[in-house]
Design a protein around this motif. Structure first.
Motif: not given
Ligand code: PEP
Ligand code: MN
Length: 273
Positions: A142-145, A152-153, A166-169
């Motif tokens: 999850k993207r940091g707030m 994020l990347l 295997q990474v899901i953003l």
């Protein structure tokens, strides 16, 4: 853009597709991941599992280890929560997504989780990311707030670098000038990430908005923007929920919205499952 040898499309033009029990994430199908914020008790989780099964949804999410802002809030059932997830997983033949917050829990969480979630507050927990790079299960990052898309990347790159491809953003809302929502959903992150990276991108409208009645419009927007999936909080009795009740959809409402999302997916020449 920072150096992203593994996460960027430059060296990896084909999209990453994560296969789980016949389900593909990052391909043509749009994947629904739904469940309670936290695992609260076995019976509630069973009711939710049954409801997902009846809709043909394959992935149940629910937190056993919860990263709560206040130390006085419900912290999750921990090990007991994992046990309940395992029971419901078996009963309804579902896949499980649940959060892991610390290195010491990776082994136990991996026993039940098909996808391990890294929460917003841990996006830059580098020892955790490195350790998750060494396991063989998909990671939902999850993207940091308060994190940029590049950050994020870079966090995804930490996992990829250790060998886990295997990474899901997941975009889950960022801090901005929101007055009426918990965070601000950055829908533009979807097409931007799709342009830069080959990794699947999903949207969490529940934490982004904090309001159950915004889930439907934001989900529709997410699909229109090209998201590969949605992560939505649901609960049979949100008023009684031990966490995030204000943003949790009642099961009946979720069912109706899911049907609506099916129609939209079809128009987009995709299918939501
Ligand atoms: C959650 O998914 O339950 C959660 C705590 O989300 P986030 O890490 O995005 O706040
Ligand atoms: Mn939550």
């Amino acid at each position: 853009m920072e150096n992203l040898p593994l996460a960027s499309k430059n060296n990896h033009p084909d999209n990453t597709v994560i296969s789980l029990n016949g389900l593909s994430i990052g391909a043509k199908e749009i994947v629904m991941i739904a469940g309670p914020c936290a695992v609260e008790d076995l019976e509630t989780l069973r009711v939710i599992g049954k409801s997902l099964k009846s809709l043909g949804i394959k992935i149940l999410r629910g937190g056993a280890f919860k990263p709560r802002t206040s130390p006085y809030s419900f912290q999750g059932l921990g090990q007991l929560g994992l046990k309940y997830l395992a029971e419901v997983k078996k009963e309804f033949n579902l896949l499980i997504t649940t959060e892991v917050m610390q290195l010491e829990d990776i082994k136990e969480v991996s026993k039940v989780a098909d996808i391990l979630q890294v929460g917003s507050r841990h996006m830059q927990n580098y020892p955790l990311l490195k350790a998750l790079g060494k396991i063989k299960k998909p990671i939902l990052l999850k993207r940091g707030m308060m994190a940029s898309i590049s950050e994020l990347l870079m966090s995804a790159e930490y996992i990829l670098k250790e060998g886990n491809s295997q990474v899901i953003l997941c975009e889950r809302g960022i801090r901005s000038f929101s007055e009426f929502t918990r965070f601000t959903l950055d829908l533009s992150a979807v097409p931007i990430l799709k342009k830069i990276t080959h990794l699947p991108v999903i949207i969490d409208p529940s934490h982004a908005s904090g309001c159950w009645d915004l889930i439907e419009p934001l989900s529709k927007g997410a699909l229109a923007c090209g998201a590969d999936g949605l992560l939505i909080e649901i609960h049979p009795n949100p008023e009684k929920s031990l966490s995030d009740g204000e943003q949790s959809l009642k099961l009946e409402k979720f069912k109706r919205i899911f049907k609506e999302l099916k129609r939209i997916s079809k128009a987009l020449k995709r299918n939501i499952i």
